[in-house]
Scaffold this motif. Sequence first.
Motif, PDB file in Angstrom:
ATOM      1  N   GLN A 142      29.581 -51.942  -4.742  1.00  0.00           N
ATOM      2  CA  GLN A 142      30.132 -50.904  -4.074  1.00  0.00           C
ATOM      3  C   GLN A 142      31.178 -51.003  -3.590  1.00  0.00           C
ATOM      4  O   GLN A 142      32.509 -51.444  -3.153  1.00  0.00           O
ATOM      5  CB  GLN A 142      28.745 -50.695  -3.293  1.00  0.00           C
ATOM      6  N   ILE A 143      32.342 -48.868  -3.748  1.00  0.00           N
ATOM      7  CA  ILE A 143      32.608 -49.097  -3.840  1.00  0.00           C
ATOM      8  C   ILE A 143      32.936 -47.557  -2.195  1.00  0.00           C
ATOM      9  O   ILE A 143      32.301 -46.913  -2.795  1.00  0.00           O
ATOM     10  CB  ILE A 143      33.495 -48.460  -4.825  1.00  0.00           C
ATOM     11  N   VAL A 144      34.042 -48.505  -0.874  1.00  0.00           N
ATOM     12  CA  VAL A 144      33.718 -47.590  -0.224  1.00  0.00           C
ATOM     13  C   VAL A 144      35.020 -46.661   0.502  1.00  0.00           C
ATOM     14  O   VAL A 144      36.395 -47.674   0.394  1.00  0.00           O
ATOM     15  CB  VAL A 144      33.139 -48.088   1.250  1.00  0.00           C
ATOM     16  N   LEU A 145      35.252 -45.042  -0.288  1.00  0.00           N
ATOM     17  CA  LEU A 145      36.428 -44.616   1.422  1.00  0.00           C
ATOM     18  C   LEU A 145      36.797 -44.602   2.487  1.00  0.00           C
ATOM     19  O   LEU A 145      35.573 -43.118   2.606  1.00  0.00           O
ATOM     20  CB  LEU A 145      36.611 -42.982  -0.255  1.00  0.00           C
ATOM     21  N   VAL A 146      37.128 -44.744   2.791  1.00  0.00           N
ATOM     22  CA  VAL A 146      37.338 -43.957   4.452  1.00  0.00           C
ATOM     23  C   VAL A 146      38.883 -43.175   4.571  1.00  0.00           C
ATOM     24  O   VAL A 146      40.463 -43.589   4.598  1.00  0.00           O
ATOM     25  CB  VAL A 146      38.099 -45.645   5.194  1.00  0.00           C
ATOM     26  N   SER A 147      38.420 -42.305   4.370  1.00  0.00           N
ATOM     27  CA  SER A 147      38.624 -41.357   4.000  1.00  0.00           C
ATOM     28  C   SER A 147      38.155 -39.309   4.190  1.00  0.00           C
ATOM     29  O   SER A 147      38.033 -39.411   3.910  1.00  0.00           O
ATOM     30  CB  SER A 147      40.393 -41.029   2.840  1.00  0.00           C
ATOM     31  N   GLY A 148      39.022 -38.687   4.547  1.00  0.00           N
ATOM     32  CA  GLY A 148      38.114 -37.410   4.065  1.00  0.00           C
ATOM     33  C   GLY A 148      39.467 -36.493   4.053  1.00  0.00           C
ATOM     34  O   GLY A 148      39.414 -34.856   4.166  1.00  0.00           O
ATOM     35  N   ASP A 149      40.404 -37.134   3.208  1.00  0.00           N
ATOM     36  CA  ASP A 149      41.346 -36.051   1.928  1.00  0.00           C
ATOM     37  C   ASP A 149      40.574 -35.599   1.085  1.00  0.00           C
ATOM     38  O   ASP A 149      39.878 -36.607  -0.086  1.00  0.00           O
ATOM     39  CB  ASP A 149      42.596 -36.548   1.949  1.00  0.00           C
ATOM     40  N   THR A 150      40.346 -34.357   0.728  1.00  0.00           N
ATOM     41  CA  THR A 150      39.836 -33.971  -0.421  1.00  0.00           C
ATOM     42  C   THR A 150      40.423 -34.038  -2.020  1.00  0.00           C
ATOM     43  O   THR A 150      39.736 -33.827  -2.766  1.00  0.00           O
ATOM     44  CB  THR A 150      39.342 -32.636   0.095  1.00  0.00           C
ATOM     45  N   ASP A 151      41.680 -34.609  -1.173  1.00  0.00           N
ATOM     46  CA  ASP A 151      42.342 -34.695  -2.791  1.00  0.00           C
ATOM     47  C   ASP A 151      42.271 -36.346  -3.507  1.00  0.00           C
ATOM     48  O   ASP A 151      41.882 -36.211  -4.907  1.00  0.00           O
ATOM     49  CB  ASP A 151      44.407 -34.869  -2.669  1.00  0.00           C
ATOM     50  N   LEU A 152      41.287 -36.865  -3.146  1.00  0.00           N
ATOM     51  CA  LEU A 152      40.467 -38.383  -3.364  1.00  0.00           C
ATOM     52  C   LEU A 152      39.519 -37.508  -4.430  1.00  0.00           C
ATOM     53  O   LEU A 152      38.680 -38.592  -5.038  1.00  0.00           O
ATOM     54  CB  LEU A 152      40.411 -38.891  -2.783  1.00  0.00           C
ATOM     55  N   GLY A 153      38.967 -36.690  -3.728  1.00  0.00           N
ATOM     56  CA  GLY A 153      37.259 -36.149  -4.591  1.00  0.00           C
ATOM     57  C   GLY A 153      37.218 -36.288  -6.174  1.00  0.00           C
ATOM     58  O   GLY A 153      36.039 -36.863  -6.580  1.00  0.00           O
ATOM     59  N   PRO A 154      38.224 -35.749  -6.709  1.00  0.00           N
ATOM     60  CA  PRO A 154      38.372 -36.292  -8.545  1.00  0.00           C
ATOM     61  C   PRO A 154      38.333 -37.599  -8.857  1.00  0.00           C
ATOM     62  O   PRO A 154      38.123 -38.271  -9.681  1.00  0.00           O
ATOM     63  CB  PRO A 154      40.008 -35.288  -8.225  1.00  0.00           C
ATOM     64  N   ALA A 155      38.948 -38.859  -7.911  1.00  0.00           N
ATOM     65  CA  ALA A 155      38.911 -40.140  -8.045  1.00  0.00           C
ATOM     66  C   ALA A 155      37.645 -40.691  -8.423  1.00  0.00           C
ATOM     67  O   ALA A 155      37.245 -41.306  -9.127  1.00  0.00           O
ATOM     68  CB  ALA A 155      39.823 -40.729  -7.836  1.00  0.00           C
ATOM     69  N   LEU A 156      36.834 -40.219  -7.093  1.00  0.00           N
ATOM     70  CA  LEU A 156      35.618 -39.975  -7.038  1.00  0.00           C
ATOM     71  C   LEU A 156      34.849 -40.213  -8.050  1.00  0.00           C
ATOM     72  O   LEU A 156      33.637 -40.432  -8.693  1.00  0.00           O
ATOM     73  CB  LEU A 156      34.796 -39.633  -5.658  1.00  0.00           C
TER      74      LEU A 156
END
Length: 228
Positions: A142-156
Motif C-alpha cells: 500500500q502507498i499513501v499520499l499525504v497531500s491535497g495537491d491535485t498536481d499529484l493526481g496523475p501520479a496516482l
Amino acid sequence: MRTAFFIDGYNLYYGVLHGSAYKWLDLPALLSAILTVQDPEAELASVSYHTSPVIARLATRGQASNDAQSRYIRALQSKGVSIILGSHRLTKSYAPRYVEGLHASRADQVSIWQLEEKETDVNLALGMYRCACRSEALHIEQIVLVSGDTDLGPALAAIRADFPHIRLGVILPHREQAGKLVREPPGSLKAHADWVRRYLSETELAAFQLPGKVPLPKKPAIVEPDYW
C-alpha cells in the motif's frame, strides 16, 4: 499490509500546522495511529518527507526560521523518516494590479517577487512510482499520499493503471473546525484512491508531538525550537 507514506511537507504545513502549536509533530506515530484505525492489519513500512529549505532572508524570523526547520528535519530523521529536499526559486515577475471592483487586466501590471517551491511535486510523484516499481522487493502492498495537491493526481492514476495490485490511500492535510471540514476533498485525488482520510484533527495533532528533547546516539539531543 506493509504501507509506504509519502508526505508533501509544504502542503501539510500550510494545510494544518501553520499558526498552530503542533508543528513539532511526530509524523511516524501519527501516521501509524491513523493507519491502524484504517486497517488494524496494516503496518507502517516507511515514511518519506518532501520539502524545501526555508530561505532565511524571506522568512518572518530570518535565520531562526531556517534553524527551526533544520531541527525538525533532524528530529524526523532520528525517527527513521527519509528526507527529500527540493528548492525554492525567487524570481522577478509581473502580475495584474489589484483594484477593488475591477477585473484583472494584463494591460495594468506591477512588478513582484515570485517565490516557487521547485521539484517537490516531481520528487513525490517519482518516489511513489519507483516505490510501486519496487513493491515486490520492498514488500510494499500500500502507498499513501499525504497531500491535497491535485498536481499529484496523475501520479496516482499511473500507479493505479500500472500496478493495480497496490492499494492507494490519501490523507488530506485539511483542518477540521467545530466538527466540520473547512475544505472538500479534491476529486482528482479521490478518483484514484481506494480510501481517503479527509482531515487531521487538532486532537490528533496534539496527541502526537515529539518530546521537547529528541535524543540522539552519541550526539546532543535535538531541542524543540522556541519559535516556529
